[in-house]
Write an enzyme that holds these catalytic residues in place. Structure first.
Site, PDB file in Angstrom:
ATOM      1  N   TYR A 143       2.057  83.824   7.446  1.00 11.97           N
ATOM      2  CA  TYR A 143       2.055  84.783   6.734  1.00 11.97           C
ATOM      3  C   TYR A 143       1.210  84.167   4.873  1.00 11.97           C
ATOM      4  O   TYR A 143       1.193  84.586   4.180  1.00 11.97           O
ATOM      5  CB  TYR A 143       3.573  84.582   6.293  1.00 11.97           C
ATOM      6  CG  TYR A 143       3.861  85.255   5.055  1.00 11.97           C
ATOM      7  CD1 TYR A 143       4.712  86.284   4.905  1.00 11.97           C
ATOM      8  CD2 TYR A 143       4.525  84.394   3.880  1.00 11.97           C
ATOM      9  CE1 TYR A 143       5.213  86.755   3.272  1.00 11.97           C
ATOM     10  CE2 TYR A 143       5.150  85.013   3.391  1.00 11.97           C
ATOM     11  CZ  TYR A 143       5.239  85.862   2.521  1.00 11.97           C
ATOM     12  OH  TYR A 143       5.831  86.484   1.543  1.00 11.97           O
ATOM     13  N   THR A 146      -2.355  84.731   4.435  1.00 14.86           N
ATOM     14  CA  THR A 146      -2.298  86.385   3.887  1.00 14.86           C
ATOM     15  C   THR A 146      -2.339  86.119   2.353  1.00 14.86           C
ATOM     16  O   THR A 146      -3.054  86.469   1.405  1.00 14.86           O
ATOM     17  CB  THR A 146      -1.517  87.081   4.232  1.00 14.86           C
ATOM     18  OG1 THR A 146       0.240  86.866   3.332  1.00 14.86           O
ATOM     19  CG2 THR A 146      -1.649  87.196   5.703  1.00 14.86           C
ATOM     20  N   LYS A 147      -0.875  84.985   1.793  1.00 16.24           N
ATOM     21  CA  LYS A 147      -1.057  84.948   0.533  1.00 16.24           C
ATOM     22  C   LYS A 147      -1.980  84.080  -0.364  1.00 16.24           C
ATOM     23  O   LYS A 147      -2.058  84.899  -1.345  1.00 16.24           O
ATOM     24  CB  LYS A 147       0.626  84.396   0.446  1.00 16.24           C
ATOM     25  CG  LYS A 147       1.833  85.333   0.514  1.00 16.24           C
ATOM     26  CD  LYS A 147       1.881  86.369  -0.001  1.00 16.24           C
ATOM     27  CE  LYS A 147       2.793  87.284   0.286  1.00 16.24           C
ATOM     28  NZ  LYS A 147       3.017  88.507  -0.495  1.00 16.24           N
ATOM     29  N   ILE A 176      13.395  84.319  -2.427  1.00 17.49           N
ATOM     30  CA  ILE A 176      14.211  85.627  -3.303  1.00 17.49           C
ATOM     31  C   ILE A 176      14.897  85.640  -1.853  1.00 17.49           C
ATOM     32  O   ILE A 176      14.510  86.822  -1.021  1.00 17.49           O
ATOM     33  CB  ILE A 176      13.383  86.617  -3.740  1.00 17.49           C
ATOM     34  CG1 ILE A 176      12.580  86.424  -4.999  1.00 17.49           C
ATOM     35  CG2 ILE A 176      13.907  87.804  -4.794  1.00 17.49           C
ATOM     36  CD1 ILE A 176      13.220  85.790  -5.957  1.00 17.49           C
TER      37      ILE A 176
END
Ligand code: NAP
Length: 235
Positions: A143, A146-147, A176
């Site tokens: 993840y 990907t960022k 969040i």
């Protein structure tokens, strides 16, 4: 005429809050979703917005969405998926899928949005990174990777498209509290909140407000920026 926007992954979470914030700022918002049809349609009714189903990882579905929707002046690439676990437990298919959605999705949407933006010499693209890009995340390596790609795309497209009057920025949310974090316990989320300078986790609106600001004329001299919305989680 109202300026037109597309928010990908707007059926839930940060994307839905972003669609609301942009509509409040006067944008004609188009809503993209993949699986959460009832929520997307409800938001569409709430905002008087058109709703389009497309898996952003699928170039053909994205093209069909743009053909149906028409051009936009603002593209918010929010759609994303997470994958938690040891890298040794991740399958090839899971690795390919997270890159296809989180990075390929941006590629497909940008390619479809650009011809109109270049034609009018104006456009705004806002991508979605993550605070993990700076912090690193155990059990979130793919993840986070990907960022990293999202941030590289953002800075490079800002340079490539600046001469065409197109601004490209990214928002980097912190912790969040959306469905994406539902695998975390309350105790784990509270522990993260304690690490933030503001002493709390964010809600989807905390990110949406930053995206709306980046989309506004207040930011017309801002491009290539990765703007944190993390309550000071990473300083
Ligand atoms: P979320 O609550 O899980 O919502 C994800 C959204 O993305 C949903 O609307 C989902 O639509 C959509 N989506 C997923 N796969 C899609 C696909 N293939 N095609 C089109 N839409 C797709 O997640 P969130 O917390 O709002 O996250 C939004 C963005 O913020 C993501 O890019 C995420 O990486 C980033 N982010 C979140 C956090 C956080 O703490 N929550 C932190 C940093 C960055 P359907 O349900 O309709 O499939």
């Amino acid at each position: 005429m109202k300026k037109r926007a597309l928010v990908t992954g707007a059926s839930r979470g940060i994307g839905a809050a972003t669609a609301r914030a942009l509509a409040a700022d006067g944008w004609e918002v188009n809503i993209n979703y993949f699986q959460s049809e009832a929520q997307a349609l409800a938001l569409g009714r709430e905002l008087g917005a058109r709703v389009f189903r497309a898996d952003v990882a699928d170039a053909g579905q994205v093209q069909a969405m743009f053909d149906d929707m028409g051009p936009v002046e603002l593209l918010v690439n929010n759609a994303g998926i997470a994958w938690g676990g040891l890298i040794t437990d991740m399958t090839e298919a899971e690795w390919d899928r997270i890159f296809a959605v989180n990075v390929g999705g941006i590629f497909h949407c940008v390619k479809c949005a650009l011809p109109h933006m270049i034609h009018i010499k104006h456009g705004i693209i806002i991508n979605t990174s993550s605070v993990l890009m700076k912090a690193g995340g155990s059990c979130e390596a793919a993840y986070t990777a990907t960022k990293g790609a999202v941030e590289g795309l953002t800075r490079s497209l800002a340079r490539e498209l600046g001469p065409s009057g197109i601004r490209v920025n990214a928002v980097a949310p912190g912790c969040i509290e959306t469905d994406m974090l539902k695998s975390f316990t309350r105790e784990e989320l509270d522990a993260t909140a304690e690490q933030a300078a503001l002493g709390r986790n964010g809600g989807p609106e905390d990110v949406a407000r930053v995206t709306a600001l980046l989309a506004s004329d207040a930011c017309q001299f801002v491009t290539g920026a990765i703007v944190p919305a993390d309550g000071g989680l990473i300083l």
